[in-house]
Design an enzyme around this catalytic site. Structure first.
Site, mmCIF file in Angstrom:
data_model
loop_
_atom_site.group_PDB
_atom_site.id
_atom_site.type_symbol
_atom_site.label_atom_id
_atom_site.label_comp_id
_atom_site.label_asym_id
_atom_site.label_seq_id
_atom_site.Cartn_x
_atom_site.Cartn_y
_atom_site.Cartn_z
ATOM 1 C CB CYS A 90 3.855 8.844 -1.592
ATOM 2 S SG CYS A 90 3.696 8.151 0.053
ATOM 3 C CB CYS B 177 7.283 7.517 2.526
ATOM 4 S SG CYS B 177 5.776 8.464 2.593
#
Length: 136
Positions: free
Chosen positions: A46, A48
Site C-alpha cells: 500500500c 502508506c
C-alpha cells in the site's frame, strides 16, 4: 498473493536497512520469542507503507538506542509468517502496515496502520525512537 517481482524492491528497501526478511511461521515465532528486543515491520504494497512506514522504519534504525533485531514479514505474501507475527501482536487487530516492538517476547509498543496513514515518516520514526530509548 502478489508476484514476487512486484514485492522484491519493497522487501529490499528494508533488508538494505538491516531488517531480516522472515518467511516462515517458525522463523517469526523464534525471533519474537528471543531474549532482547525485536522490531517487527509488517510490510505491505500500500501507499502508506511506501510513503510512511518503510521510510520511518529505515530512519529508526539510526537511533542511538535500537532493538537487538529488526525483522520484517510481508502481508499478502507469506501468510503463515504474517499470521504468526499478528498473533503475537494481539490484542491489536490485524493491520498492514504495522510496526511492533517486543522485549523478551512481550509486546511493548505498537504502531497500527491508522497511526501511519497521513503521518510523515519522520514523526513515525520519532515515535519509534522514543520507544527504543525506553525499552532498548
Amino acid at each position: 498473493m502478489y508476484p514476487e517481482y512486484l514485492v522484491a524492491p519493497m522487501r529490499q528497501e528494508l533488508t538494505n536497512a538491516g531488517f531480516q526478511d522472515l518467511r516462515t511461521a517458525e522463523e517469526v515465532d523464534q525471533a519474537i520469542k528471543s531474549e532482547g528486543t525485536v522490531l517487527v515491520m509488517v510490510n505491505s504494497v500500500c501507499g502508506c507503507a511506501a510513503a510512511n512506514a518503510r521510510p520511518a522504519a529505515r530512519i529508526s534504525t539510526q537511533n542511538e538506542k535500537h532493538p537487538d533485531r529488526f525483522i520484517t514479514v510481508f502481508a499478502g505474501m507469506e501468510k503463515e509468517a504474517v499470521d504468526t507475527a499478528r498473533a503475537h501482536m494481539l490484542p491489536y487487530p490485524p493491520s498492514s502496515p504495522a510496526i511492533a516492538l517486543f522485549k523478551d517476547g512481550k509486546l511493548v509498543h505498537m504502531i497500527e496502520r491508522h497511526q501511519i496513514e497521513g503521518r510523515p515518516a519522520q514523526m513515525i520514526a520519532d515515535n519509534l525512537s522514543q520507544a527504543f530509548d525506553q525499552y532498548c
